[in-house]
Design a protein around this motif. Structure first.
Motif, PDB file in Angstrom:
ATOM      1  N   PRO A 116       0.877  -1.171   0.101  1.00  5.54           N
ATOM      2  CA  PRO A 116       0.193   0.041   0.000  1.00  5.54           C
ATOM      3  C   PRO A 116       0.805   1.352  -0.180  1.00  5.54           C
ATOM      4  N   PRO A 117       0.465   2.425  -0.636  1.00 13.16           N
ATOM      5  CA  PRO A 117       1.333   3.463  -0.579  1.00 13.16           C
ATOM      6  C   PRO A 117       1.102   4.340   0.844  1.00 13.16           C
ATOM      7  N   VAL A 118       2.252   4.741   1.325  1.00 18.86           N
ATOM      8  CA  VAL A 118       2.521   5.757   2.325  1.00 18.86           C
ATOM      9  C   VAL A 118       2.283   7.187   1.985  1.00 18.86           C
ATOM     10  N   VAL A 119       1.326   7.716   2.603  1.00 21.95           N
ATOM     11  CA  VAL A 119       0.934   9.296   2.562  1.00 21.95           C
ATOM     12  C   VAL A 119       1.259  10.152   3.789  1.00 21.95           C
ATOM     13  N   LEU A 120       1.751  11.175   3.464  1.00 23.33           N
ATOM     14  CA  LEU A 120       2.067  11.957   4.843  1.00 23.33           C
ATOM     15  C   LEU A 120       1.502  13.582   4.320  1.00 23.33           C
ATOM     16  N   ASP A 121       0.475  13.915   5.394  1.00 27.65           N
ATOM     17  CA  ASP A 121       0.093  15.258   4.961  1.00 27.65           C
ATOM     18  C   ASP A 121       0.470  16.113   6.243  1.00 27.65           C
ATOM     19  N   LEU A 122       1.154  17.334   6.064  1.00 24.16           N
ATOM     20  CA  LEU A 122       1.746  18.125   6.683  1.00 24.16           C
ATOM     21  C   LEU A 122       1.103  19.316   6.839  1.00 24.16           C
ATOM     22  N   CYS A 123       0.937  19.826   8.571  1.00 28.18           N
ATOM     23  CA  CYS A 123      -0.120  20.781   8.550  1.00 28.18           C
ATOM     24  C   CYS A 123      -1.515  20.356   8.241  1.00 28.18           C
ATOM     25  N   THR A 124      -1.908  19.520   8.829  1.00 28.59           N
ATOM     26  CA  THR A 124      -3.129  18.668   8.399  1.00 28.59           C
ATOM     27  C   THR A 124      -4.198  19.503   8.904  1.00 28.59           C
ATOM     28  N   GLY A 125      -4.494  20.360   9.922  1.00 26.28           N
ATOM     29  CA  GLY A 125      -5.580  21.001  10.547  1.00 26.28           C
ATOM     30  C   GLY A 125      -6.709  19.870  11.128  1.00 26.28           C
ATOM     31  N   VAL A 141      -1.567   3.823   3.740  1.00 28.22           N
ATOM     32  CA  VAL A 141      -1.088   4.225   4.884  1.00 28.22           C
ATOM     33  C   VAL A 141      -0.939   5.710   5.193  1.00 28.22           C
ATOM     34  N   VAL A 142      -1.796   6.320   5.757  1.00 25.55           N
ATOM     35  CA  VAL A 142      -1.788   7.970   5.826  1.00 25.55           C
ATOM     36  C   VAL A 142      -1.412   8.250   7.141  1.00 25.55           C
ATOM     37  N   HIS A 143      -0.402   9.129   7.366  1.00 19.71           N
ATOM     38  CA  HIS A 143       0.072   9.974   8.313  1.00 19.71           C
ATOM     39  C   HIS A 143      -0.074  11.424   8.276  1.00 19.71           C
ATOM     40  N   ALA A 144      -0.425  12.087   9.232  1.00 16.44           N
ATOM     41  CA  ALA A 144      -0.656  13.504   9.151  1.00 16.44           C
ATOM     42  C   ALA A 144      -0.150  14.158  10.403  1.00 16.44           C
ATOM     43  N   VAL A 145       0.452  15.350  10.468  1.00 15.97           N
ATOM     44  CA  VAL A 145       0.991  16.135  11.264  1.00 15.97           C
ATOM     45  C   VAL A 145       0.450  17.302  11.633  1.00 15.97           C
ATOM     46  N   GLU A 146       0.354  17.808  12.836  1.00 17.18           N
ATOM     47  CA  GLU A 146      -0.316  19.009  13.223  1.00 17.18           C
ATOM     48  C   GLU A 146       0.331  19.563  14.166  1.00 17.18           C
ATOM     49  N   LEU A 147       0.847  20.646  14.735  1.00 14.33           N
ATOM     50  CA  LEU A 147       1.299  21.307  15.700  1.00 14.33           C
ATOM     51  C   LEU A 147       0.418  21.953  16.697  1.00 14.33           C
ATOM     52  N   ASP A 148      -0.544  22.652  16.536  1.00 17.97           N
ATOM     53  CA  ASP A 148      -1.577  23.100  17.214  1.00 17.97           C
ATOM     54  C   ASP A 148      -2.486  22.142  17.702  1.00 17.97           C
ATOM     55  N   THR A 149      -2.492  22.373  19.240  1.00 13.50           N
ATOM     56  CA  THR A 149      -3.343  21.294  19.746  1.00 13.50           C
ATOM     57  C   THR A 149      -4.619  21.429  19.850  1.00 13.50           C
ATOM     58  N   ALA A 164     -15.050   5.208  12.272  1.00 10.83           N
ATOM     59  CA  ALA A 164     -16.431   4.651  12.406  1.00 10.83           C
ATOM     60  C   ALA A 164     -17.294   4.384  11.210  1.00 10.83           C
ATOM     61  N   ALA A 165     -17.189   5.138  10.263  1.00 12.94           N
ATOM     62  CA  ALA A 165     -17.833   5.153   8.936  1.00 12.94           C
ATOM     63  C   ALA A 165     -17.260   4.106   7.951  1.00 12.94           C
ATOM     64  N   GLY A 166     -16.116   3.580   8.389  1.00 15.61           N
ATOM     65  CA  GLY A 166     -15.636   2.525   7.750  1.00 15.61           C
ATOM     66  C   GLY A 166     -14.263   2.806   7.218  1.00 15.61           C
ATOM     67  N   ASP A 167     -13.844   4.006   6.975  1.00 15.09           N
ATOM     68  CA  ASP A 167     -12.491   4.611   6.389  1.00 15.09           C
ATOM     69  C   ASP A 167     -11.257   3.807   7.214  1.00 15.09           C
ATOM     70  N   THR A 168     -10.207   3.546   6.528  1.00 15.97           N
ATOM     71  CA  THR A 168      -9.195   3.238   7.240  1.00 15.97           C
ATOM     72  C   THR A 168      -8.444   4.165   8.115  1.00 15.97           C
ATOM     73  N   PRO A 169      -8.165   4.013   9.345  1.00 17.32           N
ATOM     74  CA  PRO A 169      -7.803   4.928  10.220  1.00 17.32           C
ATOM     75  C   PRO A 169      -6.513   5.442   9.586  1.00 17.32           C
ATOM     76  N   ILE A 170      -6.045   6.761  10.229  1.00 15.25           N
ATOM     77  CA  ILE A 170      -5.113   7.403   9.682  1.00 15.25           C
ATOM     78  C   ILE A 170      -4.130   7.825  11.269  1.00 15.25           C
ATOM     79  N   VAL A 171      -3.038   7.841  10.856  1.00 10.88           N
ATOM     80  CA  VAL A 171      -1.997   7.995  11.950  1.00 10.88           C
ATOM     81  C   VAL A 171      -1.730   9.499  12.328  1.00 10.88           C
TER      82      VAL A 171
END
Length: 299
Positions: A116-125, A141-149, A164-171
């Motif tokens: 599976p492809p590995v994807v990274l979203d930076l400043c995901t909001g 396999v999707v990763h996402a980064v966010e600084l603001d809590t 919960a809707a059935g989509d693959t969880p992201i990290v």
């Protein structure tokens, strides 16, 4: 209790929003009406009459929009690709312009040889790009980064809803996209990186919906709009695998500069600038074409 024409209420709302300076008064009036009656905008014509309490509720929402509160804060929802996201105070509201970057990203994944492809979203909001990609590509396999809590809390909420809707969880990662020690486990292993970072130059004139409601940390990228993008590029080079692709959204004054930042690093190739639907420069794409050693040797 006499039912009232919804069409007339929408006309009144359009006038009120136009007088308030809302950029798209008719569209917003119809979207608010659709929200109140619980149908898609295109089906409003099927509801000619509504009860007076519906009209009262509708007028209340219109009054809030006339105060230049973002439409998405009023409805609690913003769209990205095929999904809806919960948004509100404390998180950046995704913009339609980013849909073009999303479409490009999904098309790139169609040609990605690794599975599976590995994807990274930076400043995901709110998690918009990461979750829309995960929905479109459940094998990713999707990763996402966010600084603001606060924004990260919205992203977690949306991630839980999508799972919960059935989509693959992201990290989700809580971190700074300019931190050279961030996510070492992803080094050289990411097929696609997308980012809609803070990129507005300080001092820019913004609509009240943006200036008064979007968090400033999600908007501004220093005096030139590049204070996040410039150091982020080094991390992107570290994370992308050879052949991996990237896309960075930017201010419409900075397309050439962002493209230049990528061209300066010889590990990147196929740098291209993309416009939005208004014809303004909006995002830059590239591929990782060489290792640092190969780039230093001129290969």
């Amino acid at each position: 209790m006499t039912r009232q024409p919804l069409r007339l209420a929408i006309l009144d709302a359009t006038r009120i929003l136009e007088d308030a300076g809302v950029p798209s008064p008719r569209t917003d009036a119809e979207l608010l009406a659709a929200h109140v009656v619980g149908v898609e905008r295109g089906r409003l014509g099927l509801i000619p009459l509504v009860d007076p309490d519906v009209i009262e509720k509708y007028r209340g929402l219109v009054a809030r929009r006339a105060e230049r509160i973002p439409l998405q804060h009023i409805t609690g929802v913003a769209a990205m690709g095929a999904i809806d996201l919960a948004v509100g105070p404390g998180v950046f509201v995704p913009r339609p312009e980013t849909e073009l970057l999303l479409a490009w990203a999904i098309a790139v994944l169609e040609t990605t040889p690794t599975r599976p492809p590995v994807v990274l979203d930076l400043c995901t909001g709110s998690g918009a790009l990461a979750l829309a990609i995960a929905h479109a590509r459940p094998d990713a396999v999707v990763h996402a980064v966010e600084l603001d809590t606060a924004a990260l809390a919205w992203a977690r909420r949306n991630a839980d809803t999508r799972a919960a809707a059935g989509d693959t969880p992201i990290v989700l990662h809580h971190g700074d996209v300019t931190d050279r020690t961030l996510a070492p486990e992803l080094e050289g292993g990411v097929d696609l990186i997308v980012s809609n970072p803070p990129y507005i130059p300080l001092g820019a004139q913004l609509d009240p919906e943006v200036a008064d409601h979007d968090p400033s940390t999600a908007l501004f990228g220093g005096a030139d709009g590049l204070s996040v993008i410039t150091p982020m590029v080094a991390n992107i080079a570290r994370w992308l695998r050879i052949g991996g692709a990237l896309a960075i959204e930017h201010d419409d004054t900075n397309g050439t500069q962002v493209a230049g930042l990528l061209r300066e690093r010889r590990v990147f190739g196929e740098v291209a600038e993309h416009n939005d639907l208004a014809g303004k420069p909006r995002f830059v794409v590239a591929r990782r074409v060489a290792t640092a050693t190969e780039a230093a040797r001129g290969h």
